[in-house]
Design a protein around this motif. Structure first.
Motif, PDB file in Angstrom:
ATOM      1  N   PHE A 147      27.899  27.990   2.975  1.00  0.00           N
ATOM      2  CA  PHE A 147      26.977  27.195   2.133  1.00  0.00           C
ATOM      3  C   PHE A 147      27.415  25.920   1.824  1.00  0.00           C
ATOM      4  CE2 PHE A 147      25.404  26.380  -2.139  1.00  0.00           C
ATOM      5  CZ  PHE A 147      24.013  26.160  -1.847  1.00  0.00           C
ATOM      6  N   GLN A 148      28.656  25.783   1.474  1.00  0.00           N
ATOM      7  CA  GLN A 148      29.359  24.292   1.018  1.00  0.00           C
ATOM      8  C   GLN A 148      29.310  23.654   2.160  1.00  0.00           C
ATOM      9  OE1 GLN A 148      33.157  25.609  -0.456  1.00  0.00           O
ATOM     10  NE2 GLN A 148      32.234  26.042  -2.602  1.00  0.00           N
ATOM     11  N   LYS A 149      29.622  23.960   3.554  1.00  0.00           N
ATOM     12  CA  LYS A 149      29.416  22.821   4.656  1.00  0.00           C
ATOM     13  C   LYS A 149      27.982  22.437   4.696  1.00  0.00           C
ATOM     14  CE  LYS A 149      33.276  24.984   7.208  1.00  0.00           C
ATOM     15  NZ  LYS A 149      33.741  25.960   8.338  1.00  0.00           N
ATOM     16  N   ARG A 150      27.356  23.406   4.436  1.00  0.00           N
ATOM     17  CA  ARG A 150      25.563  23.092   4.840  1.00  0.00           C
ATOM     18  C   ARG A 150      25.115  22.304   3.621  1.00  0.00           C
ATOM     19  NH1 ARG A 150      21.395  21.432   5.282  1.00  0.00           N
ATOM     20  NH2 ARG A 150      19.431  22.534   6.051  1.00  0.00           N
ATOM     21  N   LEU A 157      23.839  29.229  -4.201  1.00  0.00           N
ATOM     22  CA  LEU A 157      24.320  30.643  -3.747  1.00  0.00           C
ATOM     23  C   LEU A 157      24.874  31.488  -4.937  1.00  0.00           C
ATOM     24  CD1 LEU A 157      25.202  32.384  -1.341  1.00  0.00           C
ATOM     25  CD2 LEU A 157      27.554  31.434  -1.519  1.00  0.00           C
ATOM     26  N   LYS A 158      24.464  32.637  -4.682  1.00  0.00           N
ATOM     27  CA  LYS A 158      24.899  33.703  -5.870  1.00  0.00           C
ATOM     28  C   LYS A 158      25.130  34.818  -5.382  1.00  0.00           C
ATOM     29  CE  LYS A 158      24.556  33.745  -9.827  1.00  0.00           C
ATOM     30  NZ  LYS A 158      25.665  33.568 -10.829  1.00  0.00           N
ATOM     31  N   VAL A 159      26.358  35.321  -5.419  1.00  0.00           N
ATOM     32  CA  VAL A 159      26.906  36.687  -4.826  1.00  0.00           C
ATOM     33  C   VAL A 159      27.496  37.511  -5.929  1.00  0.00           C
ATOM     34  CG1 VAL A 159      28.717  37.604  -3.501  1.00  0.00           C
ATOM     35  CG2 VAL A 159      27.704  35.413  -2.998  1.00  0.00           C
ATOM     36  N   GLY A 160      27.163  38.687  -6.194  1.00  0.00           N
ATOM     37  CA  GLY A 160      27.617  39.859  -7.078  1.00  0.00           C
ATOM     38  C   GLY A 160      28.131  40.886  -6.100  1.00  0.00           C
ATOM     39  N   LEU A 161      29.380  41.290  -6.820  1.00  0.00           N
ATOM     40  CA  LEU A 161      30.165  42.492  -5.966  1.00  0.00           C
ATOM     41  C   LEU A 161      30.340  43.417  -7.172  1.00  0.00           C
ATOM     42  CD1 LEU A 161      32.322  40.599  -3.642  1.00  0.00           C
ATOM     43  CD2 LEU A 161      30.550  42.254  -3.011  1.00  0.00           C
ATOM     44  N   SER A 211      11.219  27.697   2.323  1.00  0.00           N
ATOM     45  CA  SER A 211      11.662  27.665   3.867  1.00  0.00           C
ATOM     46  C   SER A 211      13.059  27.642   4.470  1.00  0.00           C
ATOM     47  CB  SER A 211      10.850  26.757   4.673  1.00  0.00           C
ATOM     48  OG  SER A 211      11.106  26.742   6.071  1.00  0.00           O
ATOM     49  N   ASN A 212      13.649  26.691   3.604  1.00  0.00           N
ATOM     50  CA  ASN A 212      15.263  26.642   3.739  1.00  0.00           C
ATOM     51  C   ASN A 212      16.011  27.862   3.072  1.00  0.00           C
ATOM     52  OD1 ASN A 212      16.716  24.034   4.683  1.00  0.00           O
ATOM     53  ND2 ASN A 212      14.707  23.334   3.628  1.00  0.00           N
ATOM     54  N   ILE A 213      15.313  28.455   2.061  1.00  0.00           N
ATOM     55  CA  ILE A 213      16.093  29.636   1.552  1.00  0.00           C
ATOM     56  C   ILE A 213      16.040  30.872   2.708  1.00  0.00           C
ATOM     57  CG2 ILE A 213      15.936  31.503   0.073  1.00  0.00           C
ATOM     58  CD1 ILE A 213      15.164  29.283  -2.196  1.00  0.00           C
ATOM     59  N   ALA A 214      14.860  31.073   3.257  1.00  0.00           N
ATOM     60  CA  ALA A 214      14.643  31.977   4.450  1.00  0.00           C
ATOM     61  C   ALA A 214      15.351  31.636   5.576  1.00  0.00           C
ATOM     62  CB  ALA A 214      12.908  31.960   4.768  1.00  0.00           C
ATOM     63  N   GLU A 215      15.777  30.467   5.837  1.00  0.00           N
ATOM     64  CA  GLU A 215      16.515  30.338   6.921  1.00  0.00           C
ATOM     65  C   GLU A 215      18.135  30.495   6.503  1.00  0.00           C
ATOM     66  OE1 GLU A 215      18.303  26.240   9.262  1.00  0.00           O
ATOM     67  OE2 GLU A 215      16.404  26.172   8.041  1.00  0.00           O
TER      68      GLU A 215
END
Length: 373
Positions: A182-185, A196-200, A133-137
């Protein structure tokens, strides 16, 4: 009627004006071949042009080009209008260009592609309803953030968001913003129930693969899925960002900017694994032979990029693939086990439970409840 996108690799002498004129020549005779030229993109830097054309088949498209000006495309793929628009922002000539006699559109189709998502901090949390649920948010927050960086949402599901950017700089700045939010949360300390994962990666809509932006999407996904680090950039993105920002170097412990060598190694590794993971005898020696690398060098590279030994990498790849297959509900457990390279159902169940702290049958039950709920 099908929609096609073709690619023309043009000479250094070709300009935006020349491409616009060729487009007009297509439009004048298109009716003779039952075709309809929708729009085009021209990248002066990379000397590539892409035409979006409605046509009965590829042969008709080629004949139209040949009769209009003789510039036959290097590649043609069938595409979906909605997908083209979501990536490139349009499926017809811009209105402002229509005021010009030859409709000059100096708009490159080169895009930076981001795959981003919040995943459970540890594998066993995949079935925690509060976590999901948190992931969806958090995915809602990501979705609302990207627009301020001129990002276009291409696709979203419960695991990730796929986003297209015109600007490499905007894409990277967006990744840093998402990391900051993400880090603030959730803070910077390890042990969080979320990751958190980000690919560019960046590329063109028609390359070696048959799908639209398929090469670029696959590379961004490989960074998202397997590379250590929160934000992972291809060598292309790194170099373009630094050239656009007066050679400012990317330096951050949580940002992994791959060099050309590691980029090439990872692409070859993922390509080989994707084609051979179903083979139960796949092992480190197969990787070394395909990659043309010694066993020690191959081991070091895979550990450095993924944080896993080659054998652990193979097993993890297979188990994550099994999650995808079980989630579709089109496969039973035995079929999934053997499809993902496990030659024993009992061993598959054991590995699955050791990793996800749940049996495959329990996972199926959970996903069924999620769909019905």
């Amino acid at each position: 009627m099908p929609i096609y996108m073709d690619r023309h690799d043009v000479s250094a002498k070709v300009t935006a004006e020349i491409v616009a004129d060729l487009h007009q020549k297509d439009l004048k005779i298109q009716h003779r071949f039952n075709c309809k030229g929708l729009t085009y993109w021209f990248d002066d830097k990379r000397k590539t042009a892409f035409c979006l054309i409605e046509a009965p088949n590829k042969a008709a498209l080629k004949k139209m080009h040949d009769h209009a000006h003789g510039e036959v495309p290097n590649r043609i793929i069938e595409v979906d209008n909605a997908v083209v628009e979501s990536f490139l922002g349009r499926i017809e000539d811009p209105e402002k260009s229509q005021k010009a006699e030859v409709n000059i559109i100096n708009d490159p189709a080169f895009r930076t592609v981001m795959v981003v998502g919040i995943t459970p901090g540890s594998p066993e949390l995949i079935l925690d309803k509060n976590v999901n649920s948190n992931i969806a948010e958090q995915h809602n927050i990501i979705s609302s953030t990207i627009s301020s960086f001129n990002g276009r949402l291409v696709k979203r599901n419960q695991d990730y968001l796929l986003i297209s950017f015109i600007s490499v700089t905007k894409a990277f700045e967006c990744a840093l913003k998402l990391q900051s939010l993400f880090q603030k949360r959730f803070g910077r300390k390890p042990g969080s129930p979320f990751k958190l994962k980000v690919g560019l990666d960046a590329g063109l809509p028609v390359e070696d693969k048959n799908g639209f932006f398929e090469d670029t999407i696959e590379t961004a996904f490989s960074y998202f899925k397997v590379v250590k680090g929160t934000v992972v950039l291809s060598a292309e993105v790194k170099e373009l960002y630094e050239s656009e920002n007066l050679n400012v170097s990317i330096r951050s412990g949580s940002v992994v900017a791959l060099n050309r060598s590691d980029d090439k190694f990872l692409k070859e590794l993922m390509n080989f694994t994707g084609k051979n993971f179903s083979n139960p005898s796949l092992n480190t020696n197969d990787f070394c032979q395909y990659l043309g690398s010694s066993k020690s060098k191959c081991y070091r590279k895979i550990v450095a990029l993924t944080g896993k030994s080659p054998n652990s990498f193979i097993k993890n790849y297979r188990l994550n693939k099994s999650l995808e297959l079980l989630k579709t509900r089109d496969w039973n457990i035995s079929e999934v086990a053997f499809e993902t390279g496990f030659n024993s159902l009992a061993y598959f169940s054991k590995c699955f439970q050791d990793t996800f702290r749940i049996l495959p049958s329990q996972y199926i039950k959970f996903t069924n409840q999620s769909y019905s709920g």
